[in-house]
Design a protein around this motif. Sequence first.
Motif, PDB file in Angstrom:
ATOM      1  N   LEU A 273      -7.256   0.193  14.238  1.00 41.49           N
ATOM      2  CA  LEU A 273      -6.822  -0.818  13.271  1.00 41.49           C
ATOM      3  C   LEU A 273      -7.035  -2.222  13.795  1.00 41.49           C
ATOM      4  N   THR A 274      -6.747  -2.429  15.070  1.00 46.54           N
ATOM      5  CA  THR A 274      -6.917  -3.754  15.648  1.00 46.54           C
ATOM      6  C   THR A 274      -8.386  -4.148  15.562  1.00 46.54           C
ATOM      7  N   GLY A 275      -8.641  -5.303  14.989  1.00 45.89           N
ATOM      8  CA  GLY A 275     -10.014  -5.772  14.832  1.00 45.89           C
ATOM      9  C   GLY A 275     -10.574  -5.571  13.442  1.00 45.89           C
ATOM     10  N   LEU A 276      -9.854  -4.845  12.559  1.00 50.33           N
ATOM     11  CA  LEU A 276     -10.336  -4.668  11.195  1.00 50.33           C
ATOM     12  C   LEU A 276     -10.234  -5.982  10.419  1.00 50.33           C
ATOM     13  N   GLY A 277     -11.148  -6.165   9.477  1.00 46.62           N
ATOM     14  CA  GLY A 277     -11.049  -7.289   8.551  1.00 46.62           C
ATOM     15  C   GLY A 277      -9.895  -7.076   7.590  1.00 46.62           C
ATOM     16  N   SER A 278      -9.485  -8.119   6.888  1.00 47.52           N
ATOM     17  CA  SER A 278      -8.298  -8.054   6.040  1.00 47.52           C
ATOM     18  C   SER A 278      -8.436  -7.020   4.921  1.00 47.52           C
ATOM     19  N   LYS A 279      -9.629  -6.903   4.337  1.00 49.99           N
ATOM     20  CA  LYS A 279      -9.819  -5.954   3.239  1.00 49.99           C
ATOM     21  C   LYS A 279      -9.679  -4.520   3.729  1.00 49.99           C
ATOM     22  N   GLN A 280     -10.325  -4.206   4.851  1.00 51.41           N
ATOM     23  CA  GLN A 280     -10.220  -2.849   5.400  1.00 51.41           C
ATOM     24  C   GLN A 280      -8.803  -2.554   5.860  1.00 51.41           C
ATOM     25  N   LEU A 281      -8.166  -3.544   6.471  1.00 46.56           N
ATOM     26  CA  LEU A 281      -6.801  -3.350   6.954  1.00 46.56           C
ATOM     27  C   LEU A 281      -5.846  -3.084   5.801  1.00 46.56           C
ATOM     28  N   ASN A 282      -6.004  -3.800   4.704  1.00 42.05           N
ATOM     29  CA  ASN A 282      -5.129  -3.586   3.552  1.00 42.05           C
ATOM     30  C   ASN A 282      -5.290  -2.187   2.971  1.00 42.05           C
ATOM     31  N   LEU A 283      -6.497  -1.654   3.012  1.00 39.12           N
ATOM     32  CA  LEU A 283      -6.711  -0.274   2.557  1.00 39.12           C
ATOM     33  C   LEU A 283      -5.961   0.711   3.439  1.00 39.12           C
ATOM     34  N   GLN A 284      -5.978   0.477   4.743  1.00 38.41           N
ATOM     35  CA  GLN A 284      -5.257   1.356   5.662  1.00 38.41           C
ATOM     36  C   GLN A 284      -3.743   1.216   5.486  1.00 38.41           C
TER      37      GLN A 284
ATOM     38  N   ILE B 174      12.446   0.847 -12.132  1.00 37.89           N
ATOM     39  CA  ILE B 174      11.181   1.553 -12.333  1.00 37.89           C
ATOM     40  C   ILE B 174      10.005   0.572 -12.251  1.00 37.89           C
ATOM     41  N   GLY B 175      10.216  -0.663 -12.693  1.00 32.70           N
ATOM     42  CA  GLY B 175       9.158  -1.668 -12.595  1.00 32.70           C
ATOM     43  C   GLY B 175       8.836  -2.019 -11.155  1.00 32.70           C
ATOM     44  N   ASN B 176       9.856  -2.077 -10.307  1.00 32.58           N
ATOM     45  CA  ASN B 176       9.626  -2.327  -8.891  1.00 32.58           C
ATOM     46  C   ASN B 176       8.825  -1.207  -8.248  1.00 32.58           C
ATOM     47  N   ILE B 177       9.121   0.015  -8.617  1.00 27.30           N
ATOM     48  CA  ILE B 177       8.405   1.158  -8.034  1.00 27.30           C
ATOM     49  C   ILE B 177       6.962   1.197  -8.530  1.00 27.30           C
ATOM     50  N   CYS B 178       6.757   0.798  -9.785  1.00 27.50           N
ATOM     51  CA  CYS B 178       5.403   0.780 -10.342  1.00 27.50           C
ATOM     52  C   CYS B 178       4.527  -0.313  -9.731  1.00 27.50           C
ATOM     53  N   PHE B 179       5.149  -1.364  -9.227  1.00 25.05           N
ATOM     54  CA  PHE B 179       4.405  -2.559  -8.829  1.00 25.05           C
ATOM     55  C   PHE B 179       3.251  -2.278  -7.860  1.00 25.05           C
TER      56      PHE B 179
ATOM     57  N   ILE C 222      -0.897  -2.851  -8.557  1.00 28.09           N
ATOM     58  CA  ILE C 222      -1.790  -3.623  -7.687  1.00 28.09           C
ATOM     59  C   ILE C 222      -3.003  -2.790  -7.283  1.00 28.09           C
ATOM     60  N   ALA C 223      -2.780  -1.483  -7.082  1.00 27.28           N
ATOM     61  CA  ALA C 223      -3.867  -0.595  -6.661  1.00 27.28           C
ATOM     62  C   ALA C 223      -4.719  -0.105  -7.830  1.00 27.28           C
ATOM     63  N   GLY C 224      -4.363  -0.497  -9.071  1.00 28.56           N
ATOM     64  CA  GLY C 224      -5.167  -0.115 -10.227  1.00 28.56           C
ATOM     65  C   GLY C 224      -4.850   1.246 -10.805  1.00 28.56           C
ATOM     66  N   VAL C 225      -3.684   1.805 -10.475  1.00 24.76           N
ATOM     67  CA  VAL C 225      -3.290   3.094 -11.047  1.00 24.76           C
ATOM     68  C   VAL C 225      -2.983   2.895 -12.532  1.00 24.76           C
ATOM     69  N   PRO C 226      -3.489   3.768 -13.413  1.00 26.10           N
ATOM     70  CA  PRO C 226      -3.200   3.625 -14.847  1.00 26.10           C
ATOM     71  C   PRO C 226      -1.701   3.572 -15.118  1.00 26.10           C
TER      72      PRO C 226
ATOM     73  N   ALA D 249       5.470   5.211  -3.273  1.00 22.30           N
ATOM     74  CA  ALA D 249       4.668   5.221  -4.499  1.00 22.30           C
ATOM     75  C   ALA D 249       3.190   5.503  -4.263  1.00 22.30           C
ATOM     76  N   MET D 250       2.637   4.988  -3.158  1.00 18.72           N
ATOM     77  CA  MET D 250       1.205   5.157  -2.905  1.00 18.72           C
ATOM     78  C   MET D 250       0.898   6.385  -2.044  1.00 18.72           C
ATOM     79  N   GLY D 251       1.888   7.249  -1.878  1.00 14.97           N
ATOM     80  CA  GLY D 251       1.660   8.471  -1.113  1.00 14.97           C
ATOM     81  C   GLY D 251       1.326   8.204   0.343  1.00 14.97           C
ATOM     82  N   PRO D 252       2.149   7.414   1.050  1.00  7.94           N
ATOM     83  CA  PRO D 252       1.835   7.058   2.435  1.00  7.94           C
ATOM     84  C   PRO D 252       1.878   8.268   3.359  1.00  7.94           C
ATOM     85  N   GLU D 253       1.198   8.137   4.481  1.00  8.18           N
ATOM     86  CA  GLU D 253       1.206   9.189   5.486  1.00  8.18           C
ATOM     87  C   GLU D 253       2.300   8.975   6.524  1.00  8.18           C
ATOM     88  N   ILE D 254       2.824   7.762   6.596  1.00  6.48           N
ATOM     89  CA  ILE D 254       3.911   7.466   7.519  1.00  6.48           C
ATOM     90  C   ILE D 254       4.802   6.395   6.918  1.00  6.48           C
ATOM     91  N   LEU D 255       6.103   6.531   7.144  1.00 10.43           N
ATOM     92  CA  LEU D 255       7.074   5.527   6.721  1.00 10.43           C
ATOM     93  C   LEU D 255       7.660   4.846   7.952  1.00 10.43           C
TER      94      LEU D 255
END
Length: 247
Positions: free
Chosen positions: A73-84, A104-109, A113-117, A160-166
């Motif tokens: 992760l260290t050294g990634l550009g901002s776009k790639q880092l945000n995806l991770q 529910i609006g907070n959870i949807c937010f 942002i990620a473009g989920v329908p 909400a985004m199905g993270p792999e770690i909390l």
Amino acid sequence: MAEHIISLQGVTKEFDTKSGKVVALKDINLDIGRGDSYGIIGLSGAGKSTLVRTINLLEQPTEGKVLFDGNLLTGLGSKQLNLQRRKISMIFQQFNLLMQRDAIGNICFPMEIAGVPKAEARAKAEELLKVVDLEDRAHSYPSQLSGGQKQRVAIARALAMGPEILLFDEPTSALDPEMVGEVLAVMKDLASSGMTMMVVTHEMAFARDISSQVVFMKDGVICEQGSPEQIFKNPQRSETRDFLSRF
């Protein structure tokens, strides 16, 4: 798939202050296994929160490497880092909810942002409200919720985004004592479900009961690490014994 979901290799973090450099982390090496739950304990100022914040690079290490699922992760550009970062969700002491949105609006937010329908996001949010036992407060705004309810909404939003770690940074420290239990119960269920978790906490009983590994920090270093039974019943370091004697 990497053996360890998170690997910190020689991580050091320095801050420049008016009084000079402050070393918050000193040569940290730590591997987090998938499905493990780590309790991070220690006095205030030990570096616990800084440690957790380096994992998603909210704090950029001064030295060292951070790997997520084997990828640097260290050294990634901002776009790639945000995806991770979508796979690494963080829950803070303060809830950071949007006051103009209901639960529910907070959870949807983040899904918006990620473009989920919209319909898909709403259905997912309704499921997550059940996970945190708040389905009856879907249309309540933060001002209408207790501190414990706000934190449970924040946990649902983090899922909400199905993270792999909390990552949890003292999630109950801003709560009144009677509200702590409801948040810890949700976290305990998540740990039991196999969610990978790192929890900075002052709740020693919780760290003992839900962690597969406990990390005791002092002065920016990992002073001792082991199973809850080892750390709480047979700590090897005098610093750990002194800390636990307070509880």
